[in-house]
Scaffold this motif. Structure first.
Motif, PDB file in Angstrom:
ATOM      1  N   LEU A 233      51.482 -16.159  -4.377  1.00 59.07           N
ATOM      2  CA  LEU A 233      51.210 -15.575  -5.698  1.00 59.07           C
ATOM      3  C   LEU A 233      49.716 -15.275  -5.776  1.00 59.07           C
ATOM      4  CD1 LEU A 233      53.270 -18.049  -7.953  1.00 59.07           C
ATOM      5  CD2 LEU A 233      54.035 -15.890  -6.904  1.00 59.07           C
ATOM      6  N   VAL A 234      49.396 -13.987  -5.918  1.00 57.16           N
ATOM      7  CA  VAL A 234      47.978 -13.586  -5.944  1.00 57.16           C
ATOM      8  C   VAL A 234      47.831 -12.604  -7.106  1.00 57.16           C
ATOM      9  CG1 VAL A 234      46.041 -12.865  -4.507  1.00 57.16           C
ATOM     10  CG2 VAL A 234      48.086 -13.734  -3.408  1.00 57.16           C
ATOM     11  N   ALA A 235      47.999 -13.122  -8.319  1.00 61.85           N
ATOM     12  CA  ALA A 235      48.197 -12.238  -9.474  1.00 61.85           C
ATOM     13  C   ALA A 235      47.152 -12.412 -10.567  1.00 61.85           C
ATOM     14  CB  ALA A 235      49.598 -12.444 -10.037  1.00 61.85           C
ATOM     15  N   SER A 240      49.626 -17.632 -14.337  1.00 65.18           N
ATOM     16  CA  SER A 240      50.372 -18.673 -15.066  1.00 65.18           C
ATOM     17  C   SER A 240      51.799 -18.229 -15.322  1.00 65.18           C
ATOM     18  CB  SER A 240      49.718 -18.967 -16.415  1.00 65.18           C
ATOM     19  OG  SER A 240      48.369 -19.153 -16.260  1.00 65.18           O
ATOM     20  N   VAL A 241      51.968 -16.928 -15.621  1.00 64.07           N
ATOM     21  CA  VAL A 241      53.307 -16.397 -15.911  1.00 64.07           C
ATOM     22  C   VAL A 241      54.178 -16.530 -14.665  1.00 64.07           C
ATOM     23  CG1 VAL A 241      54.573 -14.342 -16.656  1.00 64.07           C
ATOM     24  CG2 VAL A 241      52.245 -14.742 -17.495  1.00 64.07           C
ATOM     25  N   ILE A 248      55.920 -24.393 -12.535  1.00 59.61           N
ATOM     26  CA  ILE A 248      54.594 -24.978 -12.286  1.00 59.61           C
ATOM     27  C   ILE A 248      53.678 -24.579 -13.443  1.00 59.61           C
ATOM     28  CG2 ILE A 248      52.557 -24.949 -10.784  1.00 59.61           C
ATOM     29  CD1 ILE A 248      54.485 -24.326  -8.469  1.00 59.61           C
ATOM     30  N   ARG A 249      53.009 -25.584 -14.030  1.00 60.53           N
ATOM     31  CA  ARG A 249      52.083 -25.301 -15.121  1.00 60.53           C
ATOM     32  C   ARG A 249      50.668 -25.329 -14.549  1.00 60.53           C
ATOM     33  NH1 ARG A 249      50.461 -28.642 -19.916  1.00 60.53           N
ATOM     34  NH2 ARG A 249      49.609 -27.081 -21.330  1.00 60.53           N
ATOM     35  N   LEU A 250      49.999 -24.184 -14.572  1.00 63.80           N
ATOM     36  CA  LEU A 250      48.661 -24.097 -13.982  1.00 63.80           C
ATOM     37  C   LEU A 250      47.583 -24.440 -15.001  1.00 63.80           C
ATOM     38  CD1 LEU A 250      48.814 -20.713 -12.015  1.00 63.80           C
ATOM     39  CD2 LEU A 250      48.914 -23.018 -11.060  1.00 63.80           C
ATOM     40  N   GLY A 355      56.925 -23.592   0.568  1.00 66.00           N
ATOM     41  CA  GLY A 355      56.898 -22.150   0.835  1.00 66.00           C
ATOM     42  C   GLY A 355      56.256 -21.318  -0.268  1.00 66.00           C
ATOM     43  N   LEU A 356      55.789 -21.985  -1.329  1.00 65.47           N
ATOM     44  CA  LEU A 356      55.133 -21.243  -2.418  1.00 65.47           C
ATOM     45  C   LEU A 356      53.638 -21.570  -2.418  1.00 65.47           C
ATOM     46  CD1 LEU A 356      55.599 -19.345  -4.876  1.00 65.47           C
ATOM     47  CD2 LEU A 356      55.732 -21.404  -6.284  1.00 65.47           C
ATOM     48  N   TYR A 357      52.823 -20.536  -2.343  1.00 59.79           N
ATOM     49  CA  TYR A 357      51.364 -20.687  -2.257  1.00 59.79           C
ATOM     50  C   TYR A 357      50.736 -19.941  -3.424  1.00 59.79           C
ATOM     51  CZ  TYR A 357      52.985 -21.743   2.408  1.00 59.79           C
ATOM     52  OH  TYR A 357      53.679 -22.277   3.452  1.00 59.79           O
ATOM     53  N   ILE A 358      49.562 -20.428  -3.847  1.00 65.45           N
ATOM     54  CA  ILE A 358      48.922 -19.778  -4.999  1.00 65.45           C
ATOM     55  C   ILE A 358      47.442 -19.524  -4.722  1.00 65.45           C
ATOM     56  CG2 ILE A 358      48.518 -22.000  -6.186  1.00 65.45           C
ATOM     57  CD1 ILE A 358      49.526 -19.518  -8.512  1.00 65.45           C
ATOM     58  N   ASN A 359      47.005 -18.358  -5.161  1.00 61.23           N
ATOM     59  CA  ASN A 359      45.600 -17.986  -5.047  1.00 61.23           C
ATOM     60  C   ASN A 359      45.204 -17.409  -6.404  1.00 61.23           C
ATOM     61  OD1 ASN A 359      43.184 -16.605  -4.630  1.00 61.23           O
ATOM     62  ND2 ASN A 359      43.709 -16.023  -2.541  1.00 61.23           N
ATOM     63  N   CYS A 360      44.435 -18.175  -7.182  1.00 62.48           N
ATOM     64  CA  CYS A 360      44.074 -17.705  -8.532  1.00 62.48           C
ATOM     65  C   CYS A 360      42.852 -18.476  -9.004  1.00 62.48           C
ATOM     66  CB  CYS A 360      45.240 -17.907  -9.493  1.00 62.48           C
ATOM     67  SG  CYS A 360      45.617 -19.647  -9.766  1.00 62.48           S
ATOM     68  N   GLY A 361      42.512 -18.309 -10.263  1.00 58.96           N
ATOM     69  CA  GLY A 361      41.417 -19.072 -10.850  1.00 58.96           C
ATOM     70  C   GLY A 361      40.039 -18.509 -10.535  1.00 58.96           C
TER      71      GLY A 361
END
Ligand SMILES: Cc1cc2nc3c(=O)[nH]c(=O)nc-3n(C[C@H](O)[C@H](O)[C@H](O)COP(=O)(O)OP(=O)(O)OC[C@H]3O[C@@H](n4cnc5c(N)ncnc54)[C@H](O)[C@@H]3O)c2cc1C
Length: 414
Positions: A233-235, A240-241, A248-250, A355-361
């Motif tokens: 997820l690179v959104a 958060s959506v 998952i609550r970011l 298998g779920l990765y996040i790039n944000c903030g």
């Protein structure tokens, strides 16, 4: 892939420039991929490029709900620098800086990276102490950094007014910092990723994350279900959506951040000047527009506009510092939705869902990190382990308390 060079330019000139190929394909999504990246901004496209280039993955898709770069990537004011305070962030941004320095050659696309220096002004004794501390920390990390006196500031920007309501006492200065062309970054990464077989699918909103036994199995999208064991997820402002689709609550707030550009002027502004205290910064694009940015609008929301008083406050500060711009007309103003984390640092991480990765903030300052962010994210997705450069930027720092507080170096950010 068609190679850009002086020879291809000459060859196409004699055929009236009608022979240029499309920069990337518009394929139909396949039913299954090895990895899918959600978000076709600079960070998502860079992730796809480095996954293909550095890790040899081929069956990759980038899903973008609108058009490429239509998020913050092409809404930002393009400041690139690496002079953050803490070792973790300085090293990450410096990795990005080194990639920027060879990026146009690497992806064979001119991203117009211009190392014209960035100046952060100090208006109080405490500002100057913070600047001296940050410059010292930068040097220990091998990053070019200097403290400028008011006379040295004047030597670079002779028409700056240093005697404003917040007198300027000095500045930090990073000579290798500068600006790049934002949409060229999105297009260049898209073209280079496409050439390595990545499917870039626009107008394809992700609406659900399907999981089985705590692991990702695929994505519900506007163009049907896509099976995949790995999702990144690179959104940015919509992180958060998307994370909520996997329960998952970011720790992320989404805020509008505004910018504006003036009518084009002859070249006059040789560098980038930023002031955290008065919440304004300014540079000049290669087209000649003055590019001006503000602090965030304080409310949360997803409307890409922002409120007038923020712009008014910023322009007051700009005119006070640069009275010669008082009669310049502004051409356009817009907002983007930035993803602000509690410590002003990004999250580049695995998540509790396999298998779920996040790039944000990245908040107000992620453009400068685009190549570095994609590079470490690709490593994390391909190996299922963070790289040493992003290990500290894991989601669990908000449980453990190992925050990397960069507010001082990133207040007006960028
Ligand atoms: C006005 C402004 C000025 C800025 N100035 C600077 C600066 O000078 N320097 C700097 O370093 N940074 C700056 N930034 C911050 C920087 O722009 C961002 O941190 C960076 O561009 C984020 O890139 P990205 O690729 O993660 O996000 P984006 O470019 O926003 O890409 C995310 C993409 O995800 C897509 N998406 C969202 N939801 C979905 C979904 N459900 N399905 C599919 N796709 C989806 C969006 O449409 C979007 O295209 C600024 C930001 C703004 C708004």
């Amino acid at each position: 892939m068609q190679h850009f060079s002086i020879w291809s330019l000459l060859r196409n000139a004699v055929s009236y420039h009608e022979g240029w190929q499309r920069q990337w394909r518009s394929p139909q999504p396949r039913s299954e991929y090895d990895a899918v990246i959600v978000g076709g901004g600079g960070h998502g496209l860079a992730t796809a490029y480095y996954l293909a280039k550095e890790h040899g993955m081929r069956r990759i898709a980038v899903l973008e709900r609108g058009y490429l770069g239509g998020g913050n990537t092409a809404r930002n004011t393009t400041i690139v620098r690496s002079n953050y305070l803490w070792d973790e962030s300085t090293q990450l941004y410096e990795k990005a800086m080194k990639l920027w320095e060879g990026l146009s050659q690497d992806i064979n696309y001119n991203v117009m990276f211009s190392q014209r220096g960035v100046m952060n002004l100090g208006h109080t004794l405490q500002d100057m102490r913070d600047i001296e501390r940050r410059v010292g920390a930068n040097r220990l990390n091998g990053v070019d950094a200097e403290v400028l006196s008011p006379a040295q500031i004047k030597a670079i920007v002779p028409f700056i007014n240093l005697q404003t309501r917040y007198p300027v006492l000095g500045a930090s200065w990073q000579p290798r910092a500068g600006v790049a062309r934002h949409d060229a970054v999105a297009w260049g990464f898209a073209r280079a990723a496409d050439a390595r077989g990545v499917d870039i699918i626009q107008n394809c909103e992700v609406t659900g994350i399907r999981r089985e036994n705590g692991a990702v199995v695929g994505l519900e999208t506007a163009q049907g279900f896509i099976k995949t064991p790995k999702v990144a997820l690179v959104a940015a402002g919509h992180s958060s959506v998307l994370a909520a689709m996997a329960d998952i609550r970011l720790p992320i707030e989404s805020h509008p951040l505004q910018a504006l550009v003036s009518e084009p002027l002859k070249p006059i502004f040789p560098t980038v000047v930023m002031s955290n205290a008065i919440h304004a910064y300014i540079s000049q694009s290669d087209k000649g527009d003055l590019v001006i940015g503000a602090g965030i609008d304080q409310y949360s929301g997803y409307g890409q506009r922002g409120s007038y008083h923020t712009i008014e406050h910023t322009l007051q500060a700009i005119v006070e510092m640069f009275p010669i711009f008082s009669r310049v007309r502004m051409n356009r103003q817009w907002g983007g939705i930035v993803d602000v984390s509690p410590d002003a640092c990004p999250i580049i991480s695995r998540t509790p869902v396999k298998g779920l990765y996040i790039n944000c903030g990245w908040g107000t300052g992620g453009f400068k990190a685009t190549p570095g962010s994609g590079w470490v994210m690709a490593h994390t997705v391909a190996t299922d382990q963070p790289h040493a450069l992003n290990a500290a930027f894991a989601l669990d720092r908000f449980y453990s308390g190992h925050l990397i507080d960069e507010h001082g170096a990133a207040a007006v950010a960028h």
